[in-house]
Scaffold this motif. Structure first.
Motif, PDB file in Angstrom:
ATOM      1  N   GLN A  72      62.482 -17.759 -29.396  1.00 53.99           N
ATOM      2  CA  GLN A  72      62.268 -18.900 -30.147  1.00 53.99           C
ATOM      3  C   GLN A  72      62.071 -19.470 -31.471  1.00 53.99           C
ATOM      4  O   GLN A  72      61.683 -20.508 -31.573  1.00 53.99           O
ATOM      5  CB  GLN A  72      60.874 -18.336 -31.376  1.00 53.99           C
TER       6      GLN A  72
ATOM      7  N   SER B  90      62.589 -24.240 -35.995  1.00 57.97           N
ATOM      8  CA  SER B  90      63.422 -24.561 -35.322  1.00 57.97           C
ATOM      9  C   SER B  90      63.343 -25.940 -34.223  1.00 57.97           C
ATOM     10  O   SER B  90      62.336 -26.218 -33.989  1.00 57.97           O
ATOM     11  CB  SER B  90      62.519 -23.247 -34.096  1.00 57.97           C
TER      12      SER B  90
ATOM     13  N   SER C  72      58.939 -26.850 -33.566  1.00 53.66           N
ATOM     14  CA  SER C  72      58.290 -25.789 -33.879  1.00 53.66           C
ATOM     15  C   SER C  72      59.006 -24.534 -35.366  1.00 53.66           C
ATOM     16  O   SER C  72      59.779 -25.361 -35.918  1.00 53.66           O
ATOM     17  CB  SER C  72      58.360 -24.386 -32.757  1.00 53.66           C
TER      18      SER C  72
ATOM     19  N   VAL D   2      59.081 -21.480 -37.290  1.00 51.17           N
ATOM     20  CA  VAL D   2      58.722 -20.117 -36.718  1.00 51.17           C
ATOM     21  C   VAL D   2      58.530 -19.022 -38.513  1.00 51.17           C
ATOM     22  O   VAL D   2      59.308 -20.032 -38.763  1.00 51.17           O
ATOM     23  CB  VAL D   2      60.404 -19.621 -36.127  1.00 51.17           C
TER      24      VAL D   2
ATOM     25  N   THR E  32      56.560 -17.934 -33.655  1.00 53.87           N
ATOM     26  CA  THR E  32      55.690 -19.739 -34.041  1.00 53.87           C
ATOM     27  C   THR E  32      54.321 -19.407 -35.065  1.00 53.87           C
ATOM     28  O   THR E  32      53.338 -19.101 -33.954  1.00 53.87           O
ATOM     29  CB  THR E  32      56.076 -20.224 -32.814  1.00 53.87           C
TER      30      THR E  32
ATOM     31  N   GLY F 290      53.552 -25.563 -33.976  1.00 56.16           N
ATOM     32  CA  GLY F 290      54.434 -25.663 -32.308  1.00 56.16           C
ATOM     33  C   GLY F 290      53.107 -26.836 -31.696  1.00 56.16           C
ATOM     34  O   GLY F 290      52.112 -27.028 -31.703  1.00 56.16           O
TER      35      GLY F 290
END
Length: 239
Positions: free
Chosen positions: A163, A182, A187, A189, A200, A203
């Protein structure tokens, strides 16, 4: 977050450090960093901020009474990228070669990262944060890892997960929890550093290449800065 009502920002396009009202987005105070643009930024204690400049310099800024005033400029060993406050000291990361140092606010180096000599721990330690219990957490953009170090920069543990792709901005949110941008996954995390589990939490929410973030526990609000063309900060509710 400087307070529940104010954010400290590094503004690359304006070559400045800004104190912004987190409710209205209005700039409360501003300090120029010309001719260099600021990268990572952090608080060092309650009334001092530090910003890594696009040079071998770290700029200190006083934060008092809702105003910013310029402080001293520290010379560092190379082109610096990230900064984090550790008590009354500053942790600095370098992009090339990948390196970390702890220094005091007079610029004296107190600790340096010791390369273990096997597989490299870091390739691109772009951003870092510190926790209330004194640990340092470094996001490596190229290795897709989060590394935990003690206050003298001894490596303790490294975390990775599918992820987490291109980790960038990172923030400690207390009780062994981190939030990480990320960037290549578009996204945010959540990392539990005790278990190593990653989840996550944001996202497909209009986040495009998230760069940095801050969390306000009093309001349960998450502020996310992204690489976009609107110069905006996206605000989310996160409990």
């Amino acid at each position: 977050m400087v307070s529940p009502d104010s954010l400290l920002l590094s503004n690359v396009t304006k070559y400045s450090i800004q104190l912004v009202d987190s409710r209205t987005g209005l700039t409360l105070s501003e300090v120029s960093t010309m001719p260099y643009y600021p990268r990572g930024i952090c608080m060092v204690g309650r009334e001092l901020a530090a910003a890594a400049l696009s040079s071998n310099k770290v700029k200190l800024v006083h934060v008092r009474g809702g105003r910013l005033t310029p402080g001293t400029v520290l010379g560092v060993k190379a082109y610096c990228w990230g900064v984090a406050g550790s008590g009354d000291n500053v942790v600095v990361s370098y992009h090339s070669p990948p390196w970390l140092e702890v220094m005091d606010t007079d610029g004296r180096v107190l600790h340096q990262y010791q390369d273990p000599g096997a597989a490299p721990t870091f390739k691109s330690p772009d951003f870092l944060t510190t926790s209330n219990d004194g640990f340092v957490y470094v996001a490596d953009f190229k290795l897709y890892t989060i590394t935990k170090l003690d206050s003298s920069l001894k490596v303790l543990k490294t975390f990775s997960d599918p992820q987490l792709k291109g980790p960038y901005g990172i923030s400690s949110v207390g009780d062994g929890q981190l939030l990480v941008c990320s960037r290549l996954n578009n996204s945010i995390v959540h990392v539990n550093v005790n278990s190593g589990k990653m989840t996550t939490i944001l996202g497909e929410d209009g986040i495009v290449k998230p760069r940095s973030l801050a969390y306000c526990p009093q309001q349960h609000k998450l502020f996310v800065c992204t690489f976009n063309e609107t110069d905006s900060i996206q605000v989310y509710q996160w409990d």
